[in-house]
Every structure is written in C-alpha cells, then in structure tokens.
Design an enzyme around this catalytic site. Structure first.
Site, PDB file in Angstrom:
ATOM      1  N   ASP A  12      47.080  33.623  42.374  1.00 62.77           N
ATOM      2  CA  ASP A  12      47.246  35.071  42.492  1.00 62.77           C
ATOM      3  C   ASP A  12      47.995  35.365  43.785  1.00 62.77           C
ATOM      4  OD1 ASP A  12      45.642  35.008  40.283  1.00 62.77           O
ATOM      5  OD2 ASP A  12      43.951  36.055  41.199  1.00 62.77           O
ATOM      6  N   ASP A 132      40.541  43.446  31.022  1.00 62.38           N
ATOM      7  CA  ASP A 132      39.744  43.320  32.236  1.00 62.38           C
ATOM      8  C   ASP A 132      38.614  44.331  32.152  1.00 62.38           C
ATOM      9  OD1 ASP A 132      41.798  41.609  32.964  1.00 62.38           O
ATOM     10  OD2 ASP A 132      42.856  43.147  34.100  1.00 62.38           O
TER      11      ASP A 132
END
Length: 242
Positions: A12, A132
């Site tokens: 990330d 998510d």
C-alpha cells in the site's frame, strides 16, 4: 485465478512510500520504506501475486503513485493487482494494457456498476470489485463514506456483472493485528461463485488458516508481514501452498 489458496502480500502506497493504515483511517499508518524494494522482497520470498494500493488515489479519487507502480511492474514478473483511484474504463484499460493483471474497483463500481461489465468485456479476468465493510456496510472514497450496501448482497450483483473476483476487506479490523472475523467473510463467500479474496485483521498463522477454512480463495496480508508476526514462507506453509 487461484488454483490453490494464496497468500498475497500488500504494498500500500502513500506519498511514494509503503504505508499500512489502522482501521482504514488516513494518517494512522506506519511507513515501511520503498515500494519497489518491498515488492522485490516479497517476490524473492515466494509471492505469486502482489496486491498494490494507491492510498492517495483511494482518498482523493485520482492516482498519485503512478511512478512507483510503473517501477514495480518493471521490477517483478508475478501478477499484480492494483486498486486506488481507478475511476474510469479508460483508466482501467490503460493499466491492464500496461501489464497490471487485475484492476480493483471500489468507489467506481459502487457509483457506476456498469463499469464492471464494460471492462470485463475487454478483459474477462481483469476486474476485481472491492467491497470494503465498516460497521456492516460497504464504504467508499477511502473508507470515508457509507453506502448502505450489504457486502454479501453487493458481491452477488457484481459477480453477475462480470467481476472475476471479490476483494472483501473488513475495515474495522484493518491494520490492528487483532485477528480476523470469519463470519463476515463466510457470508460473502457463500453469496458468489467467483473467488473471494479476504483482507483485514490477519495477525497470526491461525488467521490465515481460518480464512482458508471458510472458503476464501486468497488472503491479502500487510501489517503482520511488515511487523514480522510471521514470514511469507511460514504463511504459505501453513496452508500448504505449493
């Protein structure tokens, strides 16, 4: 896509550095160095796929770490899946043509579900829809906006539209090293016939095994690997990865 259960390291990126956020909250992360070095490390340790996220893109709606992503694509020879800031068909197709194996759509898929079918028409295995979940509902725009969507119900709709896989992230436990919540993952797995990639909360090898046991096809692991809770080799051995 995943003939055997796969452990996928996360890279990330925020401001050109590797970052792992806590609970999906911006500016809560710890940095772990250069993205290319991280990607090369995980491949050397046996990664068969890399999971890249442009966090700046996820929060701001446009990609900010393109240089690092290009450098990773040039540096490694394993499939790469990429999310964060991909908002249009043209963006997605350009990335797939550049060498990204799968684009991950979150906000764009929620705002315009037909984008999934449009990209899948050109790249049938190229679209992963990211669902998510925070507080039991799908959230978008860098996990800041609720949608009212149930993750399992939404997963079924996107699979019908051509999603090659579903990425389900349990944002409430993301980056906290407190363990996974398998019930939520199981619901999504049971709702679709496509692979489900689980993410969020992995702290131990038992967590990895638990996600395999409830039917996930793969797991994305970030903080636990970067903090040395276990090695990638240990995780792969825990589930009998070849």
């Amino acid at each position: 896509m995943f003939p055997d259960f796969e452990v996928i390291p996360a890279v990330d990126m925020q401001d050109g550095r590797v970052v792992q956020l806590v609970g999906g909250e911006r500016d809560t992360g710890k940095t772990y160095g250069d993205p290319v070095e991280a990607a090369e490390r995980w491949v050397l340790e046996g990664a068969e796929t890399l999971h890249l996220v442009d966090l700046d893109g996820a929060f701001e709606g446009e990609r900010h770490n393109a240089d690092a992503i290009d450098a990773i694509l040039d540096a490694v020879a394993v499939p790469v899946q990429l999310g964060g800031g991909i908002r249009t068909v043209d963006d997605a197709l350009a990335l797939l043509d550049r060498g990204v194996a799968r684009v991950i759509l979150g906000t764009a898929a929620v705002e315009r579900p037909e984008i999934v079918a449009e990209i899948a028409a050109a790249h049938p295995e190229g679209v992963v829809v990211s669902l998510d979940a925070k507080g039991g509902e799908v959230v978008v725009s860098g996990w800041t906006e609720g949608t009212g969507l149930d993750p399992a119900e939404a997963a079924g709709r996107y699979a019908d539209r051509g999603a090659a896989a579903i990425l389900f992230t349990d944002v409430d436990v993301e980056g906290q090293l407190e363990g996974v919540r398998t019930d939520a993952v199981r619901r999504v797995v049971e709702a679709v016939d496509v692979p489900v990639i689980a993410s969020g909360g992995v702290a131990t090898l038992e967590d990895v095994r638990a996600l395999e046991a409830v039917g996930a096809a793969a797991v994305v692991v970030g903080t636990a690997l970067y903090e040395g809770r276990f090695t990638l080799a240990e995780a792969r051995d825990a589930v009998g990865a070849r």
